[in-house]
Design an enzyme around this catalytic site. Structure first.
Site, PDB file in Angstrom:
ATOM      1  N   SER A  10      39.916  38.779  48.494  1.00 30.57           N
ATOM      2  CA  SER A  10      40.768  39.075  49.652  1.00 30.57           C
ATOM      3  C   SER A  10      42.186  39.424  49.231  1.00 30.57           C
ATOM      4  CB  SER A  10      40.782  37.884  50.616  1.00 30.57           C
ATOM      5  OG  SER A  10      41.037  36.680  49.928  1.00 30.57           O
ATOM      6  N   ASN A  86      35.974  35.421  40.075  1.00 30.44           N
ATOM      7  CA  ASN A  86      37.440  35.446  40.061  1.00 30.44           C
ATOM      8  C   ASN A  86      38.071  34.339  40.911  1.00 30.44           C
ATOM      9  OD1 ASN A  86      40.236  36.934  40.093  1.00 30.44           O
ATOM     10  ND2 ASN A  86      39.643  36.722  42.248  1.00 30.44           N
ATOM     11  N   TYR A 152      43.703  22.475  36.100  1.00 28.48           N
ATOM     12  CA  TYR A 152      43.583  23.941  36.072  1.00 28.48           C
ATOM     13  C   TYR A 152      43.286  24.422  34.647  1.00 28.48           C
ATOM     14  CZ  TYR A 152      44.817  28.871  36.634  1.00 28.48           C
ATOM     15  OH  TYR A 152      44.799  30.249  36.635  1.00 28.48           O
ATOM     16  N   LYS A 156      39.830  26.244  33.196  1.00 33.27           N
ATOM     17  CA  LYS A 156      39.794  27.582  32.593  1.00 33.27           C
ATOM     18  C   LYS A 156      39.203  27.533  31.182  1.00 33.27           C
ATOM     19  CE  LYS A 156      41.341  29.761  36.146  1.00 33.27           C
ATOM     20  NZ  LYS A 156      40.463  30.703  36.862  1.00 33.27           N
ATOM     21  N   ILE A 184      50.447  36.994  35.960  1.00 35.28           N
ATOM     22  CA  ILE A 184      50.187  38.189  36.776  1.00 35.28           C
ATOM     23  C   ILE A 184      50.847  38.009  38.135  1.00 35.28           C
ATOM     24  CG2 ILE A 184      48.394  39.707  37.703  1.00 35.28           C
ATOM     25  CD1 ILE A 184      48.347  39.395  34.592  1.00 35.28           C
TER      26      ILE A 184
END
Ligand code: NAP
Length: 242
Positions: A10, A86, A152, A156, A184
């Protein structure tokens, strides 16, 4: 037409990947958790690129919802050729203040979701004639660690082990790789002050923050790279060298 599922498309990086895969000729299952309006915008960009899109609301940390997402893609497109795992969440909190529930939630959304969607898509990927692939979106923090977001960073890192395990398990039919983004420009990092951004840019050899297109380029490369599996592509402007 070959088709791809991009979880968490989204907004942000997922939207960038959906747009790139559409530009490359793929129909797209756009997935969101809470933000339907933004997902519809992604879908309309996919359609503007001449491809079909469906929008599926699903919390992919829930195995049943992940299976529903895959079924919707198969119903709409007749199969699934590529998956990009993702969807992800982040939270800034030191271990002393981090609750077990919050730790689990980050692991659920960032790791279990990739397992859930991959497992549901597996029989369809095996039937694909398009050189099927899975790309898992990890992070530079898998390598660096992060004291203020240990759950987190751990999630990952786990994604990289999942990537190698599945690459071995699903070979030779399905290639499985990871992209590990650096910093990013998306909503996920929009809380940084100007000063923090300047410090961040000073740590990046190419001298800028990454854009979603930088990550989409990496995903598209791994989607098409027939002799690459079990790999992690670092896309961080050289930050990991520092
Ligand atoms: P973002 O702008 O916060 O977008 C997150 C996306 O994930 C949204 O589409 C969101 O949907 C979706 N999502 C969250 N929880 C979900 C769930 N349970 N089920 C389905 N979808 C869910 O994040 P981003 O910066 O684009 O990050 C995308 C991925 O790149 C994440 O895995 C992140 O960890 C990774 N990454 C980002 C950076 C960075 O600097 N931005 C760096 C390294 C790695 P809704 O819109 O419905 O909430």
């Amino acid at each position: 037409m070959p088709a791809a599922i991009v979880t968490g498309s989204s907004r942000g990086i997922g939207r960038g990947i959906a747009e790139r895969y559409a530009a490359d000729g793929y129909d797209i299952a756009v997935n969101y958790h809470t933000n339907e309006e933004a997902a519809e915008e992604t879908a309309s960009r996919v359609r503007s690129a001449g491809q079909e899109a469906i929008v599926v609301g699903a919390d992919v940390s829930d195995p049943d919802a992940a299976a529903r997402l895959v079924e919707a893609a198969v119903d709409a497109f007749g199969g699934v050729d590529h998956v990009v795992n993702n969807a992800g969440i982040d939270q800034h909190v030191f271990t002393e203040e981090l609750s077990p529930e919050d730790f689990d939630r980050v692991m659920d959304v960032n790791v279990n979701s990739a397992f859930n969607v991959t497992k549901a898509a597996l029989p369809h990927l095996r039937e694909s004639g398009d050189g099927p692939s899975i790309v898992n979106i990890s992070s530079i923090l898998a390598f660096e660690g992060a004291p203020v977001e240990v759950h987190y960073a751990s999630s990952k890192g786990a994604l990289l082990s999942l990537t190698k395990s599945h690459a071995t398990d699903f070979a030779p039919e399905i290639r499985v790789n990871a992209v590990a983004p650096g910093h990013i420009e998306t909503d996920m990092v929009s809380d940084r002050t100007e000063e923090e951004m300047a410090e961040e840019i000073a740590r990046i050899p190419v001298g800028r923050i990454g854009q979603v297109e930088d990550i989409a380029d990496g995903c598209a490369y791994l989607r098409d790279a027939g002799f690459v599996t079990g790999e992690t592509l670092n896309v961080n402007g050289g930050e990991l060298m520092r």
